[in-house]
Every structure is written in C-alpha cells, then in structure tokens.
Design a protein around this motif. Structure first.
Motif, short mmCIF file in Angstrom:
data_model
loop_
_atom_site.label_atom_id
_atom_site.label_comp_id
_atom_site.label_asym_id
_atom_site.label_seq_id
_atom_site.Cartn_x
_atom_site.Cartn_y
_atom_site.Cartn_z
N GLU A 1 0.84 -1.20 0.00
CA GLU A 1 0.00 0.00 0.00
C GLU A 1 0.87 1.25 0.00
N THR A 2 0.45 2.28 -0.70
CA THR A 2 1.14 3.56 -0.55
C THR A 2 0.16 4.72 -0.64
N VAL A 3 0.54 5.83 -0.05
CA VAL A 3 -0.21 7.08 -0.13
C VAL A 3 0.61 8.04 -0.95
N GLY A 4 -0.05 8.87 -1.73
CA GLY A 4 0.72 9.92 -2.37
C GLY A 4 0.59 9.91 -3.86
N VAL A 5 1.17 10.91 -4.45
CA VAL A 5 1.12 11.06 -5.89
C VAL A 5 2.52 11.43 -6.30
N GLY A 6 3.37 10.44 -6.45
CA GLY A 6 4.72 10.80 -6.84
C GLY A 6 5.71 9.68 -6.63
N GLN A 7 6.82 10.02 -5.98
CA GLN A 7 7.93 9.09 -5.83
C GLN A 7 7.52 7.75 -5.24
N SER A 8 6.65 7.76 -4.23
CA SER A 8 6.37 6.49 -3.56
C SER A 8 5.63 5.52 -4.49
N GLU A 9 4.85 6.05 -5.43
CA GLU A 9 4.20 5.18 -6.42
C GLU A 9 5.23 4.52 -7.31
N THR A 10 6.23 5.27 -7.71
CA THR A 10 7.28 4.70 -8.56
C THR A 10 7.95 3.56 -7.82
N ILE A 11 8.24 3.78 -6.55
CA ILE A 11 8.89 2.75 -5.74
C ILE A 11 8.02 1.51 -5.61
N VAL A 12 6.73 1.70 -5.35
CA VAL A 12 5.84 0.55 -5.21
C VAL A 12 5.69 -0.17 -6.55
N SER A 13 5.58 0.59 -7.64
CA SER A 13 5.42 -0.08 -8.94
C SER A 13 6.68 -0.86 -9.31
N GLU A 14 7.82 -0.49 -8.71
CA GLU A 14 9.06 -1.22 -8.97
C GLU A 14 9.18 -2.48 -8.11
N MET A 15 8.19 -2.72 -7.22
CA MET A 15 8.24 -4.00 -6.50
C MET A 15 6.97 -4.81 -6.65
N ALA A 16 6.02 -4.32 -7.43
CA ALA A 16 4.75 -5.03 -7.58
C ALA A 16 4.63 -5.67 -8.96
N ASP A 17 3.81 -6.73 -9.02
CA ASP A 17 3.50 -7.35 -10.31
C ASP A 17 2.36 -6.60 -11.00
N LEU A 18 1.43 -6.12 -10.18
CA LEU A 18 0.28 -5.36 -10.68
C LEU A 18 0.19 -4.07 -9.89
N PHE A 19 -0.26 -3.01 -10.56
CA PHE A 19 -0.40 -1.75 -9.85
C PHE A 19 -1.86 -1.30 -9.94
N VAL A 20 -2.49 -1.19 -8.77
CA VAL A 20 -3.91 -0.83 -8.71
C VAL A 20 -4.04 0.57 -8.12
N LEU A 21 -4.84 1.40 -8.79
CA LEU A 21 -5.04 2.76 -8.33
C LEU A 21 -6.48 2.90 -7.85
N LEU A 22 -6.64 3.29 -6.58
CA LEU A 22 -7.98 3.46 -6.01
C LEU A 22 -8.34 4.94 -6.07
N LEU A 23 -9.48 5.26 -6.67
CA LEU A 23 -9.87 6.66 -6.81
C LEU A 23 -11.27 6.87 -6.27
N ALA A 24 -11.57 8.12 -5.95
CA ALA A 24 -12.90 8.48 -5.46
C ALA A 24 -13.73 9.07 -6.59
N PRO A 25 -15.04 9.01 -6.49
CA PRO A 25 -15.88 9.68 -7.49
C PRO A 25 -15.55 11.17 -7.49
N ALA A 26 -15.55 11.78 -8.67
CA ALA A 26 -15.16 13.19 -8.74
C ALA A 26 -15.84 13.84 -9.92
N GLY A 27 -15.90 15.16 -9.90
CA GLY A 27 -16.43 15.91 -11.03
C GLY A 27 -15.46 15.81 -12.19
N GLY A 28 -15.94 16.04 -13.39
CA GLY A 28 -15.14 15.89 -14.59
C GLY A 28 -13.88 16.74 -14.59
N ASP A 29 -13.96 17.94 -14.00
CA ASP A 29 -12.81 18.82 -14.03
C ASP A 29 -11.74 18.40 -13.03
N GLU A 30 -12.07 17.42 -12.19
CA GLU A 30 -11.06 16.98 -11.22
C GLU A 30 -10.21 15.85 -11.78
#
Lengths: 345, 345
Positions: free
Chosen positions: A169-198
């Motif tokens: 698991e990781t929090v954030g939008v940046g370096q830590s994602e790169t690090i996690v994606s470099e140790m995972a087989d699959l990368f899942v992104l959990l997002l919240a419902p949002a308006g189109g402009d978001e």
C-alpha cells in the motif's frame, strides 16, 4: 594482554556463529508460517544497526528459494479515498477464497514523524484479527531509499512465509508510487468519485503506472458520480499509449464499494486474469528481472551515499555547510568545491 | 595541425566569452523585469545541457544580490482540492493589492511523462494573462533532485525579477512536500471538506510542515462540512508539539472558497502576520540559512551520483546488472560486490 584478545576474538566469532545459527532457525520457522518468527524477521530488516543489516541480508538470501511465488499487488490512492476500508474488505474477500494475504505499506511521509494522526492501529482491525492475514505498517525511516529496501525485504520474507498475495500500500502522488510499482507485479489505483474537471488531478505519470483503476464509493448517493467518474477514467486510459504488457481490455477501470463490499469479486477476477496472461506471455518474469536490476542499481547509489557520509569528505561538508549557513558561500558554489576536491582524490 | 587547434581554442574561448557576456545582459534584463528575459532564464536553468548548466550557475550567482526579498509561499494539496482555482483566485487577489506574483510548480509525477492529463495550459488562464503575474509549469525531469534544483534556481530568478510573492505549488503527500518546505518561508496546506474519519488521511508529517491550513470549498452545500472540517483540523493542530517558530495562534486553520473568492483577505493577513513575526524574531533568517545548507548537501549528493554514472564503475554496474536481470545474482549481493570494489579504489 594476549589471552584477553584471544578470548575476545573467540567471543566475537562465537557470537557471529550463534547469530548465523539463529538466522538459520529463523528462516526455518518462517517457512513453516510461524507468525512470531515472521514479525521478528520484519523487525530485523527494519533495523538499521549494522549487525542486524548483515543478518537481514543473510536471512533474505536464505529465504530466496522459498520466495517469488506470491502475487505482489501495489495499491495506491490519495487520502480520503477509503484505502484502509478497501483493504479491509478486499483482504477479507481474498481470505474467504482460501488465500493468505500480507499487507505492507510504503509511506514516505512517516519519515518525519511516524504515520497518521489517528494512528494505524485502529485501521483494518477486522483484517488484523484474521488468521489468514498479516498487516505490517510502514517503518519510520529517514529516507525513501531506506523504506524501499526494507519493504522489498519484507515482501521476500512474506513470500517465504507462504502468503499468496502481498498487498503493498502507498499514499501519495509521486515518488512512492514509482517505488511501489518497482516492486509489484500489478499496480492498482484506487480513486474516489469526482467531477469531470477533477480528472486532471490524477497525473498522467500515475495513470500510466496503473494496470487497474478502481473507482471506490460506488454506493448510495455517490453511485451516479462513481459511474460517471469510472467512464471518464476508462476514456482517459484509452488515450494512453498501448503497452505491450497489456492484453485486450487493460488497463481497466471498474467500480467498487469498500463499504458495501461490492465489485470485489470482479476486481479480483481482473487482477488474476491480467497476472495469468502476463505469466503466459513472459512479461511477468521480465518485469521481475528488470525490477531486480533496478533495485541493484538503487542499492549501489544508497551505498555510495552512505560511504560518503562516513568519509573524510563529511568533515569538509560540515565545515562548508557552516559557511553556507552563515551566507559566506552560495550552496551551488560550495557543492562544486566539494565535488572538485573529491574528483582529485 | 597546430594553427587549426589554435583557431579552435580561440573559437571556444570566444564562444565562452560571448556566452558569459550574454549571461550578463540576461541578468541585467531580468532585474529590469523584462518578461522575455525571465522566460529565457528559466528555460536555461531547466536545461540539462552541460554548457547551459554552467551558464545557469553563473546567472544565479550574478542575480544573487538582487534576490532574497520575496515572500516564498509553499502550497500543497491533493488532487481534487481545487488548487488551481485557489491559485487563480488568490493570485488575482494579491495582484489587486499591487503585488507581483510568480507561480512555480514542483511536480515529481511529471518526471515520467510530463504533467496532467488535461494539460496545464487551460489552468489559471485569468492569472496567466495578468501582467502582474507570471506562471511557470513544472519542468519534466528524470528525478526529483533535478526538479528541486531547477525550481530553486527559478525562485531566485523570479526574486531578482522583482516579484513580491513566489508561490511554489506541489501535488502529493510525501517527498515533494519536504522539498517545497525546504525552499519556502511559509507552508500552506489546502484541504477539502471531509468527514471526520478522513482526517487520518492527512499524515502527521505533512500536518507538522503546515504553517496555515486552508479548508477550501467553504461555499454552497459544502459550507457546513467545511466548517466542521476546519474545526477538526484546528483541533488536530493543537495536538501537535509547539514549534518555536510559531507565534500565538499558529499553525492556524481557516476557511476559504476559491470559487466564491471568500476568505482570501483573511488568509493573506495571516500569512503576512506570520512572516512579519518570524522576521522580527530571526526565525525567518535562520530558516533560509538552514535551507541553503540543506541544498548544498543535496547538491553534493546529486553530484556524487552523477560522477558515479560517468565513471568506470558504470561499466561494472551494467555488467552486474545483466547478471541480476538473468537471476544469477541477488540485487543486494551484487550491490555489495560493487561497493566493495569501489572502496578498494
């Protein structure tokens, strides 16, 4: 003096031998899925004491042939998206399928002062009590490189302990994602419902890492927004360049509700389908091999910086640092001087 | 051959001299607030070409005595919080007070493929056309260290160009905040209204960096939630250890609405009050001096790694990397071998 030194030498040699015997025993216990041994081993890899480091490297090498068989899933999502609730629900779902699940975390922000305001202990308490699951919060470390190495070692240990799924698991939008994606087989992104402009809030770099996007909170009042958001992200994913490691239909965007526990089966089906296809086509193996090379290079970098911190140059750095602090020198000029000196050695 | 070499030498010397004359002229134009010169200068610091790097360092040194007078405000907030809308509104408000505002961005996620899905060009178009404002999106860089150095240099150039406020924007919850807080005088965290259980999403480390928390979207239907959220964060801030760089009442949490353009005056008043107090008490100066020392040390680290990448060791690293890729060696063992070799040189 002589006998004393000899005695000391024997003591050190003995304590080394004893440590290594302990590590052998620890490794054996881990393979038999002993939870206390697992916890002890992860505490060992999180330690920065030099003797613990040596033992940790020994342990990971011993366990090497028992690891590698788990599916490693990286999971990222910004605060407020309901990540803990999702892991609680999804982890529970997986254990109901008879799978053993380990949850690890890479949290660079805990580097400063150790985790969430409300603490991690109250999170995921149902999963924490589940005998088929194991949860380990992120260690506090002074730099992201350290967190990364320790998490990688913890992944290897969990695999050796027979977990089928390792969720990183990781929090954030940046370096830590790169690090996690470099140790995972699959990368899942959990997002919240949002308006189109978001939509623009999710950076292209993160989108490109995602294999599966899950739009959470597809329940109650938020359901229509979740459906719209999911369609928006599916459209955005189609705009991205096709990657050779993706079968038809991937990267995919789908709806889940961690609270209502819906969509979990479909999400798991997609993850399994993707992993299977990648294994069959060889992408899975190539990815793991590339990741190993990536971490080797990172280890070299971290090692070089650690040596720098202990060298004579460190004194020069401190002395020049004082002058920069006082305003006698600009940072870039001072750094150039140190580097010039180093190049002459 | 001889005359040819001499001619070449003269040409290089001449071209160097010409470049340095150009840099002198560029510096002079920047000080007179020439916008084209400002853009050119920032393009120069963003370049990674070696001759451009030398010129950039020269330029920053030339401008050194003209910089340092602006208030540097770090601004962070997760995607969807309305950061662009806030900067548009707040930037507009500041220019109405007669202030000149520069907006720079530190965006580590653009390292991979350059910025937002919907692009930065459509964001903040009102502020972009404002003659008292200057907006520069984040450069694409391969690593966060590079982004940081370039942003720091861009801050210095904007200061020399007479901007009163330099807003340094970032997205994310982690490393990029640390980097921005190491170049800002004040750190502002923009948050969205949220349920009480989502408070834990904001990590303690980020909270501890914040001088002022602004809860955005305090308008329309979301107003009651914003009021509640603001009270929650104010409570959480009181739980944190008192910092000596804070006067009574800080860190503060307050309400704003970027859309309705409310709360902006109060937010600005608080920022000014805090900056003034810190200047009077000397904290402001100490912080800038510590930041200079921090960046000097970072520059040394980046420099050492850059040298490593060009050394003979690089060949060993590539050779060993292949073996790690093939699975003949574990990453940690291969790294230990390289470091062992390096230590013998």
């Amino acid at each position: 003096m002589k006998p004393k030194v000899n005695a000391l030498t024997i003591n050190i040699a003995e304590s080394c031998r004893k440590d290594m015997t302990d590590i052998k025993k620890l490794a054996e216990k881990i393979v038999t899925q002993d939870r206390r041994a697992l916890s002890r081993a992860i505490t060992l890899v999180e330690s920065s004491r030099e003797d613990h480091r040596t033992q940790a490297v020994e342990l990971v090498q011993r366990l090497h042939h028992n690891s590698g068989q788990a599916l490693r899933i990286g999971l990222s999502g910004t605060p407020g998206v309901g990540k803990s609730t999702f892991i609680e629900a999804f982890g529970g779902f997986l254990t109901e399928q008879g799978l053993r699940v380990a949850v690890l975390a890479v949290d660079p922000s805990s580097a400063r002062s150790g985790g969430s305001i409300l603490g991690d202990k109250t999170r995921m308490d149902r999963l924490a009590r589940n005998p088929k699951a194991f949860i380990r919060p992120s260690p506090s470390q002074s730099h992201l490189g350290g967190v990364a190495r320790r998490t990688r070692e913890a992944v290897a240990i969990c695999e050796a302990a027979g977990f089928d799924i390792v969720l990183i698991e990781t929090v954030g939008v940046g370096q830590s994602e790169t690090i996690v994606s470099e140790m995972a087989d699959l990368f899942v992104l959990l997002l919240a419902p949002a308006g189109g402009d978001e939509l623009q809030g999710v950076k292209r770099g993160i989108m490109e890492m995602a294999d599966i996007i899950l739009v959470n909170k597809a329940d109650g009042d938020l359901k229509p927004a979740a459906v719209r958001t999911c369609a928006d992200y599916a459209g955005a994913l189609r705009l991205l360049r096709k990657r050779e490691q993706d079968p038809k239909g991937f990267p995919a965007a789908m709806l889940v509700s961690a609270v209502a526990e819906t969509g979990l089966e479909q999400a798991w089906k997609s993850m399994r389908e993707l992993a299977k296809w990648r294994q069959k086509e060889g992408h899975y193996q190539i990815k793991r091999a590339s990741q190993a090379r990536f971490w080797f290079e990172e280890d070299v970098k971290q090692g070089v910086l650690a040596v720098l911190a202990q060298s004579d140059t460190q004194k020069d750095i401190e002395r020049m640092g004082e002058r920069v602090f006082k305003g006698d020198l600009l940072p870039a000029a001072a750094a150039a001087e140190i580097l010039e000196k180093l190049s002459k050695r």
